[in-house]
Scaffold this motif. Sequence first.
Motif, PDB file in Angstrom:
ATOM      1  N   TRP A  75      46.678  32.118  52.205  1.00  9.79           N
ATOM      2  CA  TRP A  75      46.440  32.913  50.987  1.00  9.79           C
ATOM      3  C   TRP A  75      47.771  33.371  50.383  1.00  9.79           C
ATOM      4  O   TRP A  75      48.791  33.449  51.107  1.00  9.79           O
ATOM      5  CB  TRP A  75      45.591  34.138  51.336  1.00  9.79           C
ATOM      6  N   PRO A  76      47.762  33.739  49.100  1.00 10.48           N
ATOM      7  CA  PRO A  76      48.997  34.227  48.468  1.00 10.48           C
ATOM      8  C   PRO A  76      49.522  35.495  49.153  1.00 10.48           C
ATOM      9  O   PRO A  76      48.739  36.295  49.684  1.00 10.48           O
ATOM     10  CB  PRO A  76      48.566  34.542  47.032  1.00 10.48           C
ATOM     11  N   THR A  77      50.840  35.645  49.109  1.00  9.79           N
ATOM     12  CA  THR A  77      51.521  36.779  49.758  1.00  9.79           C
ATOM     13  C   THR A  77      50.883  38.117  49.398  1.00  9.79           C
ATOM     14  O   THR A  77      50.776  39.007  50.249  1.00  9.79           O
ATOM     15  CB  THR A  77      52.988  36.839  49.244  1.00  9.79           C
ATOM     16  N   GLU A  78      50.485  38.284  48.135  1.00 14.34           N
ATOM     17  CA  GLU A  78      50.013  39.597  47.675  1.00 14.34           C
ATOM     18  C   GLU A  78      48.741  40.020  48.420  1.00 14.34           C
ATOM     19  O   GLU A  78      48.582  41.188  48.757  1.00 14.34           O
ATOM     20  CB  GLU A  78      49.726  39.569  46.160  1.00 14.34           C
ATOM     21  N   SER A 233      44.167  42.396  33.947  1.00 11.83           N
ATOM     22  CA  SER A 233      43.631  41.566  35.020  1.00 11.83           C
ATOM     23  C   SER A 233      42.186  42.026  35.209  1.00 11.83           C
ATOM     24  O   SER A 233      41.947  43.211  35.445  1.00 11.83           O
ATOM     25  CB  SER A 233      44.458  41.831  36.281  1.00 11.83           C
ATOM     26  N   GLU A 234      41.246  41.122  35.050  1.00 14.36           N
ATOM     27  CA  GLU A 234      39.841  41.516  35.145  1.00 14.36           C
ATOM     28  C   GLU A 234      39.099  40.637  36.148  1.00 14.36           C
ATOM     29  O   GLU A 234      39.302  39.420  36.180  1.00 14.36           O
ATOM     30  CB  GLU A 234      39.158  41.416  33.770  1.00 14.36           C
ATOM     31  N   LEU A 235      38.280  41.303  36.919  1.00 14.68           N
ATOM     32  CA  LEU A 235      37.474  40.609  37.918  1.00 14.68           C
ATOM     33  C   LEU A 235      36.064  41.149  37.772  1.00 14.68           C
ATOM     34  O   LEU A 235      35.860  42.355  37.844  1.00 14.68           O
ATOM     35  CB  LEU A 235      38.026  40.960  39.309  1.00 14.68           C
ATOM     36  N   TRP A 236      35.105  40.289  37.504  1.00 12.40           N
ATOM     37  CA  TRP A 236      33.736  40.778  37.411  1.00 12.40           C
ATOM     38  C   TRP A 236      32.841  39.971  38.328  1.00 12.40           C
ATOM     39  O   TRP A 236      33.076  38.781  38.550  1.00 12.40           O
ATOM     40  CB  TRP A 236      33.242  40.867  35.968  1.00 12.40           C
ATOM     41  N   ILE A 237      31.858  40.685  38.909  1.00 17.34           N
ATOM     42  CA  ILE A 237      30.994  40.024  39.900  1.00 17.34           C
ATOM     43  C   ILE A 237      29.543  39.946  39.413  1.00 17.34           C
ATOM     44  O   ILE A 237      28.694  39.414  40.100  1.00 17.34           O
ATOM     45  CB  ILE A 237      31.082  40.702  41.286  1.00 17.34           C
ATOM     46  N   HIS A 238      29.312  40.515  38.241  1.00 15.47           N
ATOM     47  CA  HIS A 238      28.017  40.358  37.572  1.00 15.47           C
ATOM     48  C   HIS A 238      28.339  39.975  36.139  1.00 15.47           C
ATOM     49  O   HIS A 238      29.426  40.309  35.648  1.00 15.47           O
ATOM     50  CB  HIS A 238      27.239  41.682  37.560  1.00 15.47           C
ATOM     51  N   PRO A 239      27.438  39.330  35.426  1.00 16.46           N
ATOM     52  CA  PRO A 239      27.736  39.012  34.026  1.00 16.46           C
ATOM     53  C   PRO A 239      28.138  40.292  33.277  1.00 16.46           C
ATOM     54  O   PRO A 239      27.521  41.345  33.515  1.00 16.46           O
ATOM     55  CB  PRO A 239      26.414  38.451  33.499  1.00 16.46           C
ATOM     56  N   PRO A 240      29.162  40.224  32.427  1.00  9.62           N
ATOM     57  CA  PRO A 240      29.716  41.453  31.858  1.00  9.62           C
ATOM     58  C   PRO A 240      28.801  42.202  30.894  1.00  9.62           C
ATOM     59  O   PRO A 240      29.185  43.230  30.363  1.00  9.62           O
ATOM     60  CB  PRO A 240      31.002  40.989  31.155  1.00  9.62           C
ATOM     61  N   ALA A 265      47.613  35.294  38.338  1.00  7.72           N
ATOM     62  CA  ALA A 265      46.783  34.122  38.021  1.00  7.72           C
ATOM     63  C   ALA A 265      46.546  33.264  39.265  1.00  7.72           C
ATOM     64  O   ALA A 265      45.634  32.436  39.284  1.00  7.72           O
ATOM     65  CB  ALA A 265      47.431  33.309  36.913  1.00  7.72           C
ATOM     66  N   ILE A 266      47.357  33.478  40.302  1.00  2.00           N
ATOM     67  CA  ILE A 266      47.135  32.756  41.565  1.00  2.00           C
ATOM     68  C   ILE A 266      46.218  33.566  42.490  1.00  2.00           C
ATOM     69  O   ILE A 266      45.280  33.048  43.073  1.00  2.00           O
ATOM     70  CB  ILE A 266      48.481  32.454  42.260  1.00  2.00           C
ATOM     71  N   TRP A 267      46.498  34.878  42.619  1.00  2.00           N
ATOM     72  CA  TRP A 267      45.699  35.625  43.607  1.00  2.00           C
ATOM     73  C   TRP A 267      44.318  36.037  43.081  1.00  2.00           C
ATOM     74  O   TRP A 267      43.361  36.124  43.857  1.00  2.00           O
ATOM     75  CB  TRP A 267      46.482  36.802  44.187  1.00  2.00           C
ATOM     76  N   VAL A 285      43.289  36.735  33.654  1.00  2.00           N
ATOM     77  CA  VAL A 285      44.514  37.505  33.388  1.00  2.00           C
ATOM     78  C   VAL A 285      44.883  37.199  31.942  1.00  2.00           C
ATOM     79  O   VAL A 285      44.963  36.034  31.566  1.00  2.00           O
ATOM     80  CB  VAL A 285      45.670  37.062  34.318  1.00  2.00           C
ATOM     81  N   ARG A 286      45.061  38.257  31.140  1.00  2.00           N
ATOM     82  CA  ARG A 286      45.353  38.049  29.712  1.00  2.00           C
ATOM     83  C   ARG A 286      46.638  38.746  29.313  1.00  2.00           C
ATOM     84  O   ARG A 286      46.912  39.851  29.807  1.00  2.00           O
ATOM     85  CB  ARG A 286      44.286  38.705  28.835  1.00  2.00           C
TER      86      ARG A 286
END
Length: 289
Positions: A75-78, A233-240, A265-267, A285-286
């Motif tokens: 996995w990425p370092t972060e 940076s956005e992460l959604w787990i249900h439709p927005p 954009a990698i992690w 990521v925007r």
Amino acid sequence: MKYRHVFHAGNFADVHKHVTLLALIRALSRKDKGFLLLDTHAGRGLYDLQAEGSRKTAEADRGIALLESASRGDWPTEIKDYLDTLKAIRREQSSRRAYPGSPLIALAAIRPQDRAVFIETQAEEHTVLHRLLPRESGRVVAECADGYQRIRHWLPNSERRALVLIDPPYEDTTADFRAVEIAACEVLRRLPNAVVAIWYPIKHERDTQEWRHRLISRLPKPPDEACTPAISSELWIHPPDSRVGLNGSGMLILNPPWQIDEQMAIWLPILREVLDTERTGGAVVRSLQ
Ligand SMILES: C[S@@+](CC[C@H](N)C(=O)[O-])C[C@H]1O[C@@H](n2cnc3c(N)ncnc32)[C@H](O)[C@@H]1O
């Protein structure tokens, strides 16, 4: 009713926020010169995932527990850095059920030349946090106060470098979104180069988008640039637009450190892969300017 973060500790939004926070601290640490970390809504610093509130919602089962069980060496370092920090804090606390909030993650990562201020308005939460902090150190301070109001006391700081985390509860959603706008402007008026990380809930995508645009359009112009650089940076787990409540987690970052968006954009897709078990979410990521 008073907001209690124990009900949400370790959920997917906390994981997203804390991986991002740690990566920002590491990015600021690339320069030797110290910085001030100002956490305006600090919480109690440490949560027990077996406490009644946590067990009742079981949000950590769909957050940190998923990440830990899926953990991979490539996995990425972060993300690895975050999981290593979590393990180290659990060892220190002699508890495998401990979940560190933003203050303990920050304390594990800042260097001797850095300072940290943690502000929490609820006396009970502040007391727990205060007990966790190193006693001898004048460079780490916990205050029981209004985090928005204290910005003007702490900034500008002598180091002229700062990372400000603004992470309100959004219980009164409209009021907190508005207060965050004002706070971000206040930070940048006082210290134009401050890195500001704002956590925000994604409930309805259209509302979030409007708020992001409004905030960016109101920021003070920096002295030497046309506008303050900004990313989200956005992460959604249900439709927005679903009615679940909290569909996603957003981090808006003003003056982002160099190349952090490329690292995100990698992690971020990996966090999504692990946390979005029903495959109804997404991640992006925007650049906002
Ligand atoms: C989402 S929680 C913070 C979580 C913490 N940043 C973390 O990542 O572990 C929000 C916290 O802000 C506190 N709070 C609410 N209004 C505040 C204010 N005006 N100033 C400071 N703290 C406030 C709440 O009591 C709550 O503990």
